[in-house]
Write an enzyme that holds these catalytic residues in place. Structure first.
Site, PDB file in Angstrom:
ATOM      1  N   SER A 250       0.830  -1.191   0.000  1.00  0.00           N
ATOM      2  CA  SER A 250       0.000   0.000   0.000  1.00  0.00           C
ATOM      3  C   SER A 250       0.875   1.255   0.000  1.00  0.00           C
ATOM      4  O   SER A 250       1.654   1.458  -0.913  1.00  0.00           O
ATOM      5  CB  SER A 250      -0.973  -0.048   1.166  1.00  0.00           C
ATOM      6  OG  SER A 250      -2.020   0.854   0.979  1.00  0.00           O
ATOM      7  N   ASP A 481      -9.450  -4.242  -5.223  1.00  0.00           N
ATOM      8  CA  ASP A 481      -8.832  -3.640  -4.037  1.00  0.00           C
ATOM      9  C   ASP A 481      -9.587  -2.362  -3.675  1.00  0.00           C
ATOM     10  O   ASP A 481      -9.767  -1.485  -4.521  1.00  0.00           O
ATOM     11  CB  ASP A 481      -7.363  -3.317  -4.335  1.00  0.00           C
ATOM     12  CG  ASP A 481      -6.575  -2.922  -3.104  1.00  0.00           C
ATOM     13  OD1 ASP A 481      -7.076  -2.121  -2.288  1.00  0.00           O
ATOM     14  OD2 ASP A 481      -5.447  -3.417  -2.956  1.00  0.00           O
ATOM     15  N   HIS A 509      -7.426  -5.891   0.117  1.00  0.00           N
ATOM     16  CA  HIS A 509      -6.339  -4.931  -0.057  1.00  0.00           C
ATOM     17  C   HIS A 509      -4.995  -5.661   0.010  1.00  0.00           C
ATOM     18  O   HIS A 509      -4.670  -6.268   1.027  1.00  0.00           O
ATOM     19  CB  HIS A 509      -6.419  -3.878   1.044  1.00  0.00           C
ATOM     20  CG  HIS A 509      -5.403  -2.787   0.920  1.00  0.00           C
ATOM     21  ND1 HIS A 509      -5.086  -2.192  -0.281  1.00  0.00           N
ATOM     22  CD2 HIS A 509      -4.628  -2.181   1.845  1.00  0.00           C
ATOM     23  CE1 HIS A 509      -4.172  -1.272  -0.087  1.00  0.00           C
ATOM     24  NE2 HIS A 509      -3.865  -1.246   1.195  1.00  0.00           N
TER      25      HIS A 509
END
Length: 540
Positions: A250, A481, A509
């Protein structure tokens, strides 16, 4: 106050069960970007930014290959390793310049941890990991998951290493509100019904920003992603590695991509999972992430309708119908909050929405969300949704918050100019957000206002990262996602001259370590043998 989709408010990472859910919570945080000059300052007119293409988005240029004399003491320091208190792990403190443009202006002390390779084959050096955020503790991630749960073959050949970025957790943390005021802030209404509620929201964001400026004045101008990436290069040298091997999730992908852009010749085996697109401005990031949460909610709603305990409707219920029922529930909470078992904290719309969004990061949490929604909607008990919200904000049972959300805002508000100049401009854009997500759009729009009042001007700007000359970089994207839409991974893999896209067709995610043997084997092979996945490789 919520930290939903605003790049100024979120957290990000990878996952597995409880340790996995902790990681996912970390990997959720808002996601800002920055362009830079060799000194670490950021502006679209920077000498380090070269104009490119019709979009007129600057490129992130590499720093000189030779380490400046003023930085050599940092690059040649020796770490003093000590026991961490966690079996098998060692910790140390590394110094970096507070301001890379003025190395004589003082130091910032950065916490580092490692777990030595278990051995059995030729060692591959260090593997640095970062779970995202910004604001997630990489050391917690290492000790609770990566150092124990990464594949045995990887842990056998790499020293597993983590460093809390500047301003985060153990590395001179940014501070803002105390716990009591954080409780108030997280309950601020983000769907204002009138001018008084709009004024209250603005006042809450201003108080948060002012508190950060008062408590963290020294750090606040020096917690950018560019500076954190430069810290990573100091750590690489101090560890004795000629190149950086790295797995970032991320927001950690932005750190990794920024490192590659600044030091392309020092890129080793780098995996960027749940990728951000550094070429986007704040408003676009917020809007596209809002659409990502709508996509995730539709997947949850479809699954929920197939379960016998779905509180949003039974078999045949469409995602739109489920969304309408959830919105009605949120509106009811706005007027009449539910008890939670804590006499000082009721479940209002703000905390309930955060709880639902928290479960969108990992389909493994969908069952827990169904149960929490059932308790709230049918039994008028808000405890389950409050617990999900608390896990998202990293609030423990004693009422203490980590500095996750404070560091998150500090990094993001420095990395990009704010999405909106004020509530009047934002209000005009709410319909676009509601179109992107009928369920969450209004709240996610208003959640992007806090950087508007930040006490430090942004030093970053949207940019592209070519990292010409870098070794192959694996960019992982998940098709549904919620926090880092798949399009961002596609974009970043094209920007990077050596980018190689690996696709996971699924929910949640990030993808590595989340149950796909195809994804895990491709990444393991790359980390162990240096062979990137085949072009166009797609897993499920």
């Amino acid at each position: 106050m919520h930290t939903w989709s605003s790049p100024s408010r979120r957290r990000c990472t990878a996952s597995r069960t409880r340790a996995r859910l902790t990681a996912v919570a970390l990997a959720t945080a808002a996601l800002l970007v920055s362009a830079c000059s060799p000194g670490g300052s950021v502006a679209s007119s920077s000498a380090a930014a070269t104009r490119t293409g019709a979009a007129d988005v600057p490129l992130l240029a590499p720093l000189p290959r030779t380490t400046p004399a003023a930085l050599r003491p940092y690059y040649t320091q020796r770490l003093k390793w000590r026991d961490c208190g966690a079996p098998g792990f060692q910790c140390a403190t590394m110094k970096a310049p507070l301001d890379y443009a003025r190395p004589d202006a003082g130091d910032v002390r950065l916490a580092v941890a490692r777990k030595a390779a278990t051995g059995g084959a030729k060692p591959l050096g260090s593997l640095l990991v970062n779970p995202g955020g910004p604001g997630g503790s990489a050391i917690d991630y290492l000790q609770q998951y990566a150092g124990l749960g990464y594949p045995a073959e990887v842990r056998a050949r790499y020293d597993m290493v983590a460093m809390d970025p500047r301003g985060v957790a153990r590395s001179e943390p940014v501070g803002c509100l105390d716990d009591r005021r954080m409780d108030t802030y997280t309950q601020t209404d983000l769907t204002p019904d009138d001018q008084a509620e709009r004024d209250a929201l603005v006042a809450a964001d201003k108080k948060f920003a002012q508190a950060c400026g008062a408590r963290s004045a020294r750090l606040l101008r020096h917690v950018s992603t560019v500076e954190a990436a430069r810290d990573m290069d100091v750590l690489r040298a101090v560890l004795g590695d000629p190149k950086l091997n790295y797995v970032g999730a991320s927001y950690g992908t932005l750190l990794g991509a920024t490192y590659a852009g600044l030091f392309p010749g020092r890129v080793g085996r780098v995996v960027l999972d749940g990728a951000l697109d550094p070429s986007l401005d704040s408003r676009t990031v917020n809007l596209e992430q809002t659409a990502g949460f709508e996509t995730a909610f539709k997947a949850f709603a479809e699954d929920c309708a197939r379960q016998t305990d779905c509180p949003l409707g039974g078999s045949g219920t469409t995602p739109a119908q489920a969304g309408d029922r959830l919105k009605v529930f949120f509106r009811e909470l706005d007027a009449r909050p539910l008890p939670t078992g804590d006499p000082h904290r009721e479940l209002g719309e703000a905390l309930a929405t955060t709880g639902v969004i928290a479960a969108m990061y990992d389909q493994g949490a969908w069952g827990r969300l169904r149960s929490a929604l059932t308790s709230a909607m049918k039994d008028h008990d808000g405890e389950g949704l409050l617990a999900l919200s608390d896990s998202y904000y990293e609030r423990d049972a004693s009422g203490h918050y980590t500095n996750l959300m404070m560091a998150n805002a500090a990094v993001n508000c420095l990395d990009l100019p704010p999405a909106f100049t004020g509530p009047e401009q934002l209000a005009k854009d709410v319909p676009a957000f509601e179109k992107a997500s009928p369920v969450f759009g209004e709240g996610l729009a208003w959640a992007s206002l806090n950087c508007t009042y930040w006490p430090v001007r942004a030093t970053g700007a949207p940019h592209r990262v070519p990292a010409r000359g870098a070794a192959p970089i694996v960019v992982v994207g998940t098709t549904r996602d919620p926090a880092t839409p798949y399009r961002w991974a596609q974009s970043l893999s094209r920007q990077l001259s050596s980018g190689r896209l690996l696709t996971y067709a699924g929910d949640g995610h990030t993808a590595f370590g989340r149950g796909s043997t195809c994804i895990d084997s491709a990444i393991d092979s790359y980390l162990l043998h240096g062979t990137p996945p085949a072009r166009g490789k797609r897993c499920s």
